[in-house]
Design a protein around this motif. Structure first.
Motif, PDB file in Angstrom:
ATOM      1  N   ASP A 162       0.834  -1.200   0.000  1.00 45.83           N
ATOM      2  CA  ASP A 162       0.000   0.000   0.000  1.00 45.83           C
ATOM      3  C   ASP A 162       0.873   1.256   0.000  1.00 45.83           C
ATOM      4  N   LEU A 163       1.894   1.264   0.850  1.00 45.46           N
ATOM      5  CA  LEU A 163       2.772   2.424   0.955  1.00 45.46           C
ATOM      6  C   LEU A 163       3.521   2.664  -0.349  1.00 45.46           C
ATOM      7  N   LEU A 164       3.883   1.574  -1.022  1.00 45.01           N
ATOM      8  CA  LEU A 164       4.572   1.707  -2.306  1.00 45.01           C
ATOM      9  C   LEU A 164       3.647   2.342  -3.349  1.00 45.01           C
ATOM     10  N   MET A 165       2.362   1.976  -3.329  1.00 43.63           N
ATOM     11  CA  MET A 165       1.393   2.550  -4.261  1.00 43.63           C
ATOM     12  C   MET A 165       1.156   4.031  -3.970  1.00 43.63           C
ATOM     13  N   MET A 166       1.285   4.434  -2.700  1.00 42.17           N
ATOM     14  CA  MET A 166       1.050   5.818  -2.313  1.00 42.17           C
ATOM     15  C   MET A 166       2.284   6.704  -2.461  1.00 42.17           C
ATOM     16  N   LYS A 167       3.432   6.110  -2.699  1.00 43.78           N
ATOM     17  CA  LYS A 167       4.682   6.867  -2.740  1.00 43.78           C
ATOM     18  C   LYS A 167       4.681   8.003  -3.767  1.00 43.78           C
ATOM     19  N   ASN A 178      -6.697  11.767   1.474  1.00 43.96           N
ATOM     20  CA  ASN A 178      -7.765  11.734   2.475  1.00 43.96           C
ATOM     21  C   ASN A 178      -8.114  10.283   2.796  1.00 43.96           C
ATOM     22  N   PHE A 179      -8.035   9.934   4.058  1.00 46.00           N
ATOM     23  CA  PHE A 179      -8.352   8.574   4.486  1.00 46.00           C
ATOM     24  C   PHE A 179      -9.859   8.435   4.715  1.00 46.00           C
ATOM     25  N   LYS A 180     -10.458   7.441   4.087  1.00 49.46           N
ATOM     26  CA  LYS A 180     -11.877   7.150   4.219  1.00 49.46           C
ATOM     27  C   LYS A 180     -12.047   5.825   4.956  1.00 49.46           C
ATOM     28  N   TYR A 181     -13.303   5.371   5.009  1.00 47.10           N
ATOM     29  CA  TYR A 181     -13.622   4.129   5.726  1.00 47.10           C
ATOM     30  C   TYR A 181     -12.886   2.935   5.137  1.00 47.10           C
ATOM     31  N   ASN A 182     -12.887   2.774   3.807  1.00 43.15           N
ATOM     32  CA  ASN A 182     -12.248   1.591   3.213  1.00 43.15           C
ATOM     33  C   ASN A 182     -11.463   1.920   1.950  1.00 43.15           C
ATOM     34  N   PHE A 183     -11.098   3.197   1.793  1.00 37.75           N
ATOM     35  CA  PHE A 183     -10.253   3.573   0.663  1.00 37.75           C
ATOM     36  C   PHE A 183      -9.566   4.899   0.962  1.00 37.75           C
ATOM     37  N   LEU A 184      -8.593   5.240   0.102  1.00 34.98           N
ATOM     38  CA  LEU A 184      -7.884   6.503   0.210  1.00 34.98           C
ATOM     39  C   LEU A 184      -8.232   7.356  -0.999  1.00 34.98           C
ATOM     40  N   GLU A 185      -8.570   8.603  -0.754  1.00 31.88           N
ATOM     41  CA  GLU A 185      -8.892   9.540  -1.824  1.00 31.88           C
ATOM     42  C   GLU A 185      -7.677  10.425  -2.085  1.00 31.88           C
ATOM     43  N   ILE A 186      -7.329  10.576  -3.370  1.00 31.06           N
ATOM     44  CA  ILE A 186      -6.151  11.363  -3.745  1.00 31.06           C
ATOM     45  C   ILE A 186      -6.610  12.590  -4.528  1.00 31.06           C
ATOM     46  N   ILE A 187      -6.226  13.775  -4.032  1.00 27.59           N
ATOM     47  CA  ILE A 187      -6.631  15.037  -4.649  1.00 27.59           C
ATOM     48  C   ILE A 187      -5.393  15.879  -4.932  1.00 27.59           C
ATOM     49  N   SER A 188      -5.421  16.623  -6.030  1.00 29.17           N
ATOM     50  CA  SER A 188      -4.361  17.565  -6.357  1.00 29.17           C
ATOM     51  C   SER A 188      -4.997  18.908  -6.637  1.00 29.17           C
ATOM     52  N   LYS A 189      -4.822  19.836  -5.703  1.00 30.60           N
ATOM     53  CA  LYS A 189      -5.470  21.144  -5.788  1.00 30.60           C
ATOM     54  C   LYS A 189      -6.977  20.948  -6.009  1.00 30.60           C
ATOM     55  N   ASN A 190      -7.493  21.340  -7.155  1.00 33.00           N
ATOM     56  CA  ASN A 190      -8.925  21.175  -7.413  1.00 33.00           C
ATOM     57  C   ASN A 190      -9.224  19.955  -8.271  1.00 33.00           C
ATOM     58  N   SER A 191      -8.205  19.145  -8.509  1.00 39.66           N
ATOM     59  CA  SER A 191      -8.379  17.963  -9.362  1.00 39.66           C
ATOM     60  C   SER A 191      -8.526  16.712  -8.507  1.00 39.66           C
ATOM     61  N   HIS A 192      -9.402  15.817  -8.962  1.00 33.79           N
ATOM     62  CA  HIS A 192      -9.588  14.531  -8.288  1.00 33.79           C
ATOM     63  C   HIS A 192      -8.742  13.488  -9.010  1.00 33.79           C
ATOM     64  N   ILE A 193      -7.679  13.021  -8.359  1.00 37.67           N
ATOM     65  CA  ILE A 193      -6.751  12.075  -8.993  1.00 37.67           C
ATOM     66  C   ILE A 193      -7.346  10.677  -9.064  1.00 37.67           C
ATOM     67  N   PRO A 198      -6.991  -0.377  -0.463  1.00 37.63           N
ATOM     68  CA  PRO A 198      -6.049  -1.338   0.107  1.00 37.63           C
ATOM     69  C   PRO A 198      -6.549  -2.783   0.090  1.00 37.63           C
ATOM     70  N   LYS A 199      -7.842  -2.973   0.247  1.00 31.27           N
ATOM     71  CA  LYS A 199      -8.395  -4.326   0.337  1.00 31.27           C
ATOM     72  C   LYS A 199      -8.107  -5.143  -0.908  1.00 31.27           C
ATOM     73  N   ILE A 200      -8.167  -4.496  -2.074  1.00 32.09           N
ATOM     74  CA  ILE A 200      -7.946  -5.225  -3.330  1.00 32.09           C
ATOM     75  C   ILE A 200      -6.667  -4.770  -4.033  1.00 32.09           C
ATOM     76  N   LYS A 201      -5.908  -3.870  -3.389  1.00 32.19           N
ATOM     77  CA  LYS A 201      -4.623  -3.415  -3.910  1.00 32.19           C
ATOM     78  C   LYS A 201      -4.747  -2.802  -5.304  1.00 32.19           C
ATOM     79  N   LYS A 202      -5.733  -1.941  -5.503  1.00 34.43           N
ATOM     80  CA  LYS A 202      -5.939  -1.343  -6.808  1.00 34.43           C
ATOM     81  C   LYS A 202      -6.125   0.160  -6.691  1.00 34.43           C
ATOM     82  N   LEU A 203      -5.550   0.859  -7.692  1.00 38.36           N
ATOM     83  CA  LEU A 203      -5.679   2.305  -7.796  1.00 38.36           C
ATOM     84  C   LEU A 203      -6.566   2.613  -9.001  1.00 38.36           C
ATOM     85  N   TYR A 204      -7.595   3.399  -8.777  1.00 39.48           N
ATOM     86  CA  TYR A 204      -8.507   3.791  -9.851  1.00 39.48           C
ATOM     87  C   TYR A 204      -8.322   5.280 -10.108  1.00 39.48           C
ATOM     88  N   LYS A 205      -7.732   5.608 -11.285  1.00 40.15           N
ATOM     89  CA  LYS A 205      -7.461   6.994 -11.621  1.00 40.15           C
ATOM     90  C   LYS A 205      -8.652   7.616 -12.350  1.00 40.15           C
TER      91      LYS A 205
END
Length: 325
Positions: A162-167, A178-193, A198-205
Motif C-alpha cells: 500500500d505504501l509503495l502505491m502511495m509513494k 484523504n483517508f476514508k472508511y475503506n479507501f484513500l482519496e487522492i486530490i491535487s489542488k482542485n483535481s480529483h486524482i 487497500p483491500k484489493i490493492k488497486k488504484l482507480y485513476k
C-alpha cells in the motif's frame, strides 16, 4: 388395560402436538394484503382468504388467536375466515393479559373473557402497557438499523504494498491524501486524482469524464462508485466495466440481504426521487424494500420483503410477487 391407556394417551398427545404444528404452519402462510386503501389476508400464492375490507390488519398473533384488524376507527380480532374472534369495540389494538383480552372502550381499559367475550372488571394499567400485536406498521423488530460510524483508515493500517502505491503521491505540496472508511482519496489542488483501495490493492485513476469516488463488496466482488459533473452516480466492476450508468442520486448494495437500492431524479419533478430495489433474482421493484422474514409457500420457505407506503408495511415475495395493489 394399562398398556392400552398409555398408548391412547400417547396418541392423544401426539395428535395435539401434530395439530398444533399444522396450525402453526398454517398461520405462517398468511400475509396482510392491501387493495387500494383496504386490507385483507392472502397466502404466499396470492390466494385471498379474507377479502380487503379493513382499514388495517396485522399478521397472525398467537397471543390473541387471530389477526388484529381495524374498521371504522374500532379495533377487533378476526380469524382467517373473517369471523370475529373479538368484536370491533376497542379504540386501541387488543392485548391479552392474564388470559383476558384487554380492551379500551374510550373511557377506560377493561378485561374481557377470552371464552365468553363478556366484559369483566376494569383493567389497572401499568406504566408500560404491553401490546403484542405484530402490527403492520413501523419498525420490523427483526431488522433494526444500528447507527454507527465505521472506523476511518489510518497510515498504520497500510502494508508495504500500500505504501509503495502511495509513494508517488507523498508530496504534500502537490497532493492531498484523504483517508476514508475503506479507501484513500487522492486530490491535487482542485483535481480529483482517484482512489486507492487497500483491500484489493488497486488504484482507480479518474479521467476528465469520470471520477471514482467509492467502492464496496457485493456477492464477494468489488464494485466502484463513479460520478461526473452532473453530481449523479454510476458504478463499474473492478475492471472499470460499467454496471450502472451515471444517472442515479444514490446506489447502495446490501451484501447481507443481496439487495441493491437505487434512486434517481424524477424527470417530471427533478426535486423528487424515484426509488427502486433490485431483488436477488434481479427483479426490479419500485420502492425501497427491506427483508421482513420467511413464510411458507407450497411447503417451502419463502422470503418476504416490505416497503413503507403511507406509514404501513406493504409486502413482496422473493420472486417479486406484490401483495398490494
Amino acid at each position: 388395560m394399562k398398556i392400552f391407556d398409555t398408548v391412547s394417551r400417547f396418541l392423544l398427545i401426539l395428535g395435539i402436538l401434530v395439530s398444533c404444528q399444522i396450525f402453526s404452519q398454517e398461520q405462517e402462510k398468511y400475509i396482510p394484503f392491501r387493495k387500494g386503501k383496504l386490507w385483507g389476508i392472502c397466502d404466499a400464492n396470492k390466494f385471498i382468504v379474507v377479502q380487503p375490507q379493513y382499514d388495517s390488519i396485522s399478521w397472525y398473533d398467537a397471543s390473541v388467536g387471530g389477526f388484529h384488524a381495524q374498521k371504522n376507527d374500532k379495533y377487533g380480532i378476526i380469524d382467517r375466515n373473517a369471523t370475529p374472534v373479538m368484536p370491533f369495540i376497542s379504540e386501541e389494538p387488543i392485548s391479552v393479559i392474564n388470559d383476558n383480552y384487554v380492551v379500551f372502550d374510550g373511557f377506560g381499559y377493561y378485561n374481557y373473557s377470552m371464552k365468553t367475550k363478556m366484559r369483566l372488571d376494569p383493567f389497572v394499567q401499568h406504566d408500560a402497557f404491553p401490546v403484542n400485536d405484530r402490527w403492520n406498521r413501523g419498525e420490523d423488530p427483526f431488522y433494526v438499523n444500528n447507527n454507527f460510524k465505521p472506523a476511518i483508515l489510518q497510515w498504520a493500517d497500510l502494508d508495504e504494498e500500500d505504501l509503495l502505491m502511495m509513494k508517488p503521491y507523498e508530496d504534500q505540496s502537490v497532493y492531498q491524501i484523504n483517508f476514508k472508511y475503506n479507501f484513500l482519496e487522492i486530490i491535487s489542488k482542485n483535481s480529483h486524482i482517484g482512489i486507492y483501495i487497500p483491500k484489493i490493492k488497486k488504484l482507480y485513476k479518474s479521467t476528465p469524464e469520470i471520477a471514482y469516488v467509492g467502492w464496496q463488496f457485493y456477492k464477494e466482488k468489488p464494485y466502484i462508485l463513479t460520478t461526473n459533473s452532473s453530481q449523479l452516480f454510476g458504478m463499474t466492476d473492478e475492471f472499470s466495466k460499467e454496471i450502472f450508468s451515471i444517472k442515479y442520486a444514490s446506489i447502495s448494495m446490501s451484501d447481507t440481504d443481496n439487495l441493491i437500492f437505487l434512486s434517481e431524479p424524477d424527470p417530471k419533478d427533478l426535486k423528487s426521487l424515484i426509488f427502486k430495489t433490485i431483488f436477488p433474482n434481479n427483479k426490479i421493484l419500485d420502492g425501497t424494500f427491506q427483508p421482513h422474514g420467511i413464510v411458507t409457500r407450497n411447503g417451502h420457505a419463502f422470503k418476504l420483503y416490505y416497503t413503507m407506503i403511507n406509514g404501513e408495511k406493504n409486502y413482496a415475495g422473493e420472486d417479486g410477487t406484490l401483495y398490494f395493489e
